[in-house]
Design an enzyme around this catalytic site. Structure first.
Site, PDB file in Angstrom:
ATOM      1  N   ASP A 127       0.849  -1.174   0.000  1.00 47.86           N
ATOM      2  CA  ASP A 127       0.000   0.000   0.000  1.00 47.86           C
ATOM      3  C   ASP A 127       0.896   1.239   0.000  1.00 47.86           C
ATOM      4  O   ASP A 127       2.106   1.151   0.264  1.00 47.86           O
ATOM      5  CB  ASP A 127      -0.899  -0.037   1.245  1.00 47.86           C
ATOM      6  CG  ASP A 127      -1.806   1.172   1.346  1.00 47.86           C
ATOM      7  OD1 ASP A 127      -2.439   1.522   0.341  1.00 47.86           O
ATOM      8  OD2 ASP A 127      -1.865   1.769   2.439  1.00 47.86           O
ATOM      9  N   ASP A 130      -0.421   5.063   0.874  1.00 45.87           N
ATOM     10  CA  ASP A 130      -0.800   6.037   1.904  1.00 45.87           C
ATOM     11  C   ASP A 130      -0.912   5.353   3.266  1.00 45.87           C
ATOM     12  O   ASP A 130      -1.668   4.400   3.434  1.00 45.87           O
ATOM     13  CB  ASP A 130      -2.131   6.691   1.546  1.00 45.87           C
ATOM     14  CG  ASP A 130      -2.053   7.457   0.234  1.00 45.87           C
ATOM     15  OD1 ASP A 130      -1.163   8.297   0.096  1.00 45.87           O
ATOM     16  OD2 ASP A 130      -2.886   7.200  -0.662  1.00 45.87           O
TER      17      ASP A 130
END
Length: 298
Positions: free
Chosen positions: A12, A14
């Site tokens: 991922d 953020d």
């Protein structure tokens, strides 16, 4: 490391590589604002509206040229203190590192170019939504990767990679899939990985503990690097590079056992995307038999 099995990392962006959310920075300053954003986030959590629907409203609220928005991100974003060393470790050991995100690809690429440099950034594939941004910044339109309520089905993206890897493998060996995340929105992709890393103290770890999902907690990417070295050695020692320790994702292991050069994992391929999100852990770690959340210690 000289391991028999290829390793590939999906991460991922953020809250994982960077501590802040790129979209939130833009929405708070140039779009709907923090209060309205929190209201919209709550609509996703309650199921009142889909992630895709709410995200379109948030990105559509922006009115800022890309360059100006990027300046705000540069000022507020903080990169994980150990990420650059971890990325170098991946390059040195021929471990492909991919970003998999519900964000916008042009935004994520520009951030990586700035913080890592364009040469290092070019070694990272970004699997994310695209965007059309007008020159004056008056229109930000998301070009969704998938026609689903999520807009980008991370689980589907990882399974697409698995299918490709199976076809490209000369001996039918499937790489070890590592996923790194921080939030519940990462869970769909996490279910498709062999090894799940969840940032300590955040939503993904809480969900894993609550639902007894095997995972490895981390504080920085230095922890992940240490654990990957240990896991790779366990994998080689236990099975000669053809299996995984028992605390890894059972769903991914089943997929691996069903995969070969001439066989497609039909049980995964035939499962509707909406149902796929709930197959693991419920189907394989029932409430009466699920072990406590397990971790691998170096």
């Amino acid at each position: 490391m000289g391991t028999k099995r290829k390793i590939i990392c999906f991460s991922d962006f953020d809250g994982t590589i960077f501590m802040q959310d790129t979209g939130h920075i833009l929405f708070n300053k140039y779009g709907c604002g923090s209060e309205q954003r929190e209201i919209l986030d709550q609509q996703i959590k309650t199921g009142e509206r889909s992630f895709r629907d709410v995200s379109e409203e948030m990105w559509g609220s922006l009115n800022v040229p890309f360059a100006d928005g990027f300046e705000a991100m540069k000022e507020q974003l903080e990169i994980d203190v150990a990420f650059q060393d971890f990325h170098t470790f991946c390059l040195n050991n021929k471990i492909p590192f991919n970003v998999i995100s519900a964000g916008l690809k042009p935004v994520l690429r520009e951030v990586l170019n700035h913080f890592l440099g364009e040469e290092a950034s070019s070694n990272i594939d970004i699997v994310a939504n695209d965007a059309k941004i007008s020159e004056d910044g008056s229109e930000w339109k998301v070009v969704w990767r998938h026609e689903t309520p999520l807009g980008h089905d991370k689980a589907l993206s990882i399974n697409e990679y698995k299918a490709s890897a199976r076809l490209e493998s000369e001996d039918g060996t499937i790489p070890m899939i590592v996923f790194i995340g921080d939030g519940v929105s990462d869970l769909a992709a996490a279910r498709e990985a062999d090894v799940l890393f969840a940032r300590r103290g955040l939503a993904l770890e809480e969900y894993c503990i609550q639902h007894k999902i095997p995972y490895i907690p981390y504080d920085t990417f230095a922890d992940i690097q240490k654990e990957i070295i240990t896991i790779a050695r366990i994998d080689d020692a236990k099975t000669g590079g053809t299996g995984l320790p028992s605390n890894f994702n059972p769903r991914a292991n089943m997929w691996r056992r069903a995969s070969s050069k001439s066989a497609v994992p039909v049980f995964a391929a035939k499962t509707p995307a909406k149902e796929r999100m709930f197959i693991w852990p419920e189907a394989y770690t029932g409430p009466n038999s699920a072990p406590e959340a397990q971790t691998v210690q170096a």
